[in-house]
Write a protein that holds these residues in place. Structure first.
Motif, PDB file in Angstrom:
ATOM      1  N   ASP A  38       0.836  -1.192   0.000  1.00 27.97           N
ATOM      2  CA  ASP A  38       0.000   0.000   0.000  1.00 27.97           C
ATOM      3  C   ASP A  38       0.878   1.251   0.000  1.00 27.97           C
ATOM      4  O   ASP A  38       1.673   1.449   0.929  1.00 27.97           O
ATOM      5  CB  ASP A  38      -0.893  -0.034   1.253  1.00 27.97           C
ATOM      6  N   ASP A  39       0.753   2.066  -1.022  1.00 26.22           N
ATOM      7  CA  ASP A  39       1.459   3.354  -1.094  1.00 26.22           C
ATOM      8  C   ASP A  39       2.987   3.222  -1.147  1.00 26.22           C
ATOM      9  O   ASP A  39       3.694   4.174  -0.805  1.00 26.22           O
ATOM     10  CB  ASP A  39       1.114   4.278   0.104  1.00 26.22           C
ATOM     11  N   SER A  63      -6.194   3.734  -3.859  1.00 30.04           N
ATOM     12  CA  SER A  63      -6.368   2.305  -3.611  1.00 30.04           C
ATOM     13  C   SER A  63      -7.606   1.663  -4.232  1.00 30.04           C
ATOM     14  O   SER A  63      -7.509   0.672  -4.969  1.00 30.04           O
ATOM     15  CB  SER A  63      -6.366   2.109  -2.089  1.00 30.04           C
ATOM     16  N   LYS A 105      -5.478  -5.814   3.646  1.00 31.54           N
ATOM     17  CA  LYS A 105      -6.349  -4.674   3.339  1.00 31.54           C
ATOM     18  C   LYS A 105      -7.327  -5.014   2.213  1.00 31.54           C
ATOM     19  O   LYS A 105      -6.925  -5.543   1.185  1.00 31.54           O
ATOM     20  CB  LYS A 105      -5.475  -3.487   2.921  1.00 31.54           C
ATOM     21  N   HIS A 157       0.686   2.260   4.496  1.00 36.57           N
ATOM     22  CA  HIS A 157      -0.386   3.254   4.595  1.00 36.57           C
ATOM     23  C   HIS A 157      -0.416   3.877   5.996  1.00 36.57           C
ATOM     24  O   HIS A 157       0.048   3.272   6.952  1.00 36.57           O
ATOM     25  CB  HIS A 157      -1.719   2.562   4.303  1.00 36.57           C
ATOM     26  N   ASP A 214      -0.280  -0.570  -4.775  1.00 32.31           N
ATOM     27  CA  ASP A 214      -1.568  -0.131  -5.331  1.00 32.31           C
ATOM     28  C   ASP A 214      -1.508   1.252  -5.969  1.00 32.31           C
ATOM     29  O   ASP A 214      -2.309   1.572  -6.852  1.00 32.31           O
ATOM     30  CB  ASP A 214      -2.680  -0.190  -4.265  1.00 32.31           C
ATOM     31  N   ASN A 215      -0.585   2.075  -5.509  1.00 34.50           N
ATOM     32  CA  ASN A 215      -0.433   3.423  -6.075  1.00 34.50           C
ATOM     33  C   ASN A 215       0.898   3.970  -5.587  1.00 34.50           C
ATOM     34  O   ASN A 215       1.579   3.338  -4.771  1.00 34.50           O
ATOM     35  CB  ASN A 215      -1.600   4.341  -5.664  1.00 34.50           C
ATOM     36  N   LYS A 255       1.319   9.666  -4.999  1.00 34.60           N
ATOM     37  CA  LYS A 255      -0.069   9.242  -4.787  1.00 34.60           C
ATOM     38  C   LYS A 255      -1.002  10.413  -5.092  1.00 34.60           C
ATOM     39  O   LYS A 255      -0.663  11.550  -4.758  1.00 34.60           O
ATOM     40  CB  LYS A 255      -0.213   8.812  -3.326  1.00 34.60           C
TER      41      LYS A 255
HETATM   42 CA    CA Z   1      -2.865   3.000  -1.446  1.00 34.97          CA
END
Ligand code: CA
Ligand code: NG6
Length: 507
Positions: A38-39, A78, A131, A277, A329-330, A359
């Motif tokens: 995540d991120d 996300s 997540k 995250h 995811d990003n 992001k």
């Molecule tokens: Ca994310």
């Protein structure tokens, strides 16, 4: 409604065989693990050249597989990004795929075909751990968190699930296992609201003195859970609350257990970490280890989780025949709403690598993400500069499994299996990305459509890449998107704009 996956070419034959033979055939199929960070930015991992934080487990994975340099998430946040991975459809085709609140209804509908369905129909055991952020239940705000939450992940192809409903910073702050809240005391039921606080419940805004673990820098001033204020309001469920320091441990343990339990059976594991995250609250054993505060320490924790999964594969003799895909995811963000010293302690670290934005941005760092794939049995190690998108995982794995997919399913997914397995670098002709506006890149050129949206987000310090004028960058050379060439190359602007518009009206 009927699922859109029609059945599997290969499985039909396998089922006709005597059962032991069928089992033997099935056991040769590769296991597949998706590790979705995540991120985590292009510049956050040492295998992409990062010098400040060392991620040795990710590096080990990269060194035995393929490291992609031109891989893209569909969106710079996300929910739409994950939606596109699991359905093979660009999220921007649907209006209801923006960043989801913690009480969102299921965004992927049970009748839609998912990546998990593809595996399940091929006889795999399937699991989602970590997540989620794609909604649960029929209707937003209408879930009963104290009973079976349905529809849920079992309805979209996952045999097993152990998830956080949304994000670490959104209520409810509980794990949901097979659609039931874990450790819930029926005498202390959970209530969730995204519209109004519960009478008598303190919030970050009304009771800042309760914020003993982390304070917000922007937003995040509603329910207080574990000394951290979040987005959304929540009441009850005290015995079920997760412990932020142990999220990585909990989900990693569940993922390891799932692998162990299926060591004799092909499996698909979708492992989506909470790291990195916000709120970033890594376990004490990582605290202070990166020298960059919680953001860097969370990167180390992410790397640890990766190592635990790899160790498990090694121990069970599954490494050779397991495909591991690792991606994010990003793109990265430094201050995403909590005072965690990420900005102050960043030093020379460049989470976005050589790219501009991050992001939330149409600029490249929003969606150009790390992407590794390893399959020691079949994939030669190396680096690939092929242009690929996460939306292609659906069709590529369907192809690997010989799955016959209905024409309406996964409309935007392209079969890039040979590219993913390093047989060639004939990637996509173009990729479309979303961050409010849409952009299209051919690998050589990138066009960002004009937009009236904000150009800059002062809270996260992000250049959002919006402009009222068309933008054209020679992205291959001008990786930092410094020079807008739209005026010099109106022909390119026109061609790419037309391609993009043609995609918009498809279907
Ligand atoms: Ca994310
Ligand atoms: C934003 C949140 C941010 C993060 C993001 C979603 C605020 C001020 N900011 O609205 O902290 O949660 O949504 O991130 O609330 S994502 O990676 O799950 O898309």
């Amino acid at each position: 409604m009927k699922k859109r996956v029609l059945g599997m070419l290969g499985v039909g034959t396998a089922l006709a065989l005597p059962s032991t033979e069928a089992a033997a055939q099935t056991s040769q199929r590769p296991n597949v693990i998706f590790i979705l960070a995540d991120d985590v930015g292009y510049g956050d991992l040492s295998c992409y050249g990062e010098k400040t934080v060392k991620t040795p487990n990710v590096e080990a994975l990269a060194s035995r597989g393929i490291r992609f340099t031109d891989a893209h998430a569909v969106a710079a946040t996300s929910t739409p990004s994950r939606y596109s991975i699991l359905t093979g459809e660009y999220a921007w085709r649907r209006p209801d795929t923006g960043v989801a609140p913690g009480d969102a209804g299921m965004i992927i509908k049970p009748e839609q075909a998912t990546l998990a369905d593809i595996f399940k129909n091929a006889g795999y055991k399937t699991a989602a751990v970590g997540k989620w952020h794609l909604g649960l239940g029929n209707e937003t705000g209408k879930q009963d968190w104290n009973n079976l939450i349905t529809p849920g992940l079992a309805d979209i192809g996952f045999d097993y699930s152990y998830i956080m409903a949304a994000t670490g910073d959104r209520v409810p702050c509980v794990f949901v296992e097979n659609q039931r809240v874990v450790n819930l005391d029926p005498n202390d039921p959970i209530q969730v609201s995204y519209s109004a606080p519960f009478a008598g419940e303190p919030t970050g805004k009304t009771h800042p003195e309760l914020l003993t673990v982390q304070r917000p820098s922007h937003g995040h001033d509603q329910a207080v859970v574990n000394g951290i204020s979040r987005i959304g309001y929540m009441k009850g469920g005290r015995s079920a609350l997760w412990n932020d320091q142990y999220i990585a441990d909990s989900i990693t343990a569940k993922a390891v257990k799932f692998i162990e339990e299926n060591s004799n059976h092909p499996f698909f594991l979708y492992f989506a970490t909470n790291d990195i995250h916000v709120p970033r609250v890594p376990h004490p054993r990582f605290v202070g280890k990166s020298g960059m505060g919680p953001r860097g320490d969370a990167i180390l924790e992410f790397d640890w989780s990766v190592g635990e999964l790899m160790k498990t594969l090694d121990k069970l003799g599954l490494t050779e025949n397991t495909i591991v895909v690792l991606t994010s995811d990003n793109g990265p963000v430094v201050d995403d709403g909590y005072q965690d010293q990420a900005v102050e302690l960043l030093g020379k670290h460049r989470p976005w690598g050589p790219f501009r934005g991050g992001k939330y941005s149409n600029f490249e760092a929003g969606t150009r993400i790390p992407f590794l794939i390893s399959w020691p049995d079949k994939v030669k190690k190396g680096v690939s500069n092929a242009l690929i998108s996460q939306v292609d995982l659906f069709a590529s794995f369907a192809n690997l499994l010989d799955a016959k997919v209905d024409g309406n399913a996964a409309p935007d997914s392209k079969n890039l299996l040979p590219v993913l397995l390093g047989k060639n670098e004939n990637g996509r002709e173009y990729v479309i990305e979303q961050a409010g506006a849409l952009s299209i890149t051919t690998g050589e050129w990138k066009y960002i459509e004009p937009s009236n949206r904000n150009t800059y987000d002062k809270y996260t310090n992000t250049e959002l890449g919006n402009s009222k004028e068309p933008q054209l960058y020679k992205i291959k050379k001008d990786r930092a998107e410094k020079t807008n060439l739209a005026a010099q190359h109106p022909d390119k602007v026109e061609t790419l704009g037309k391609l993009l518009n043609a995609e918009k009206v498809k279907r």
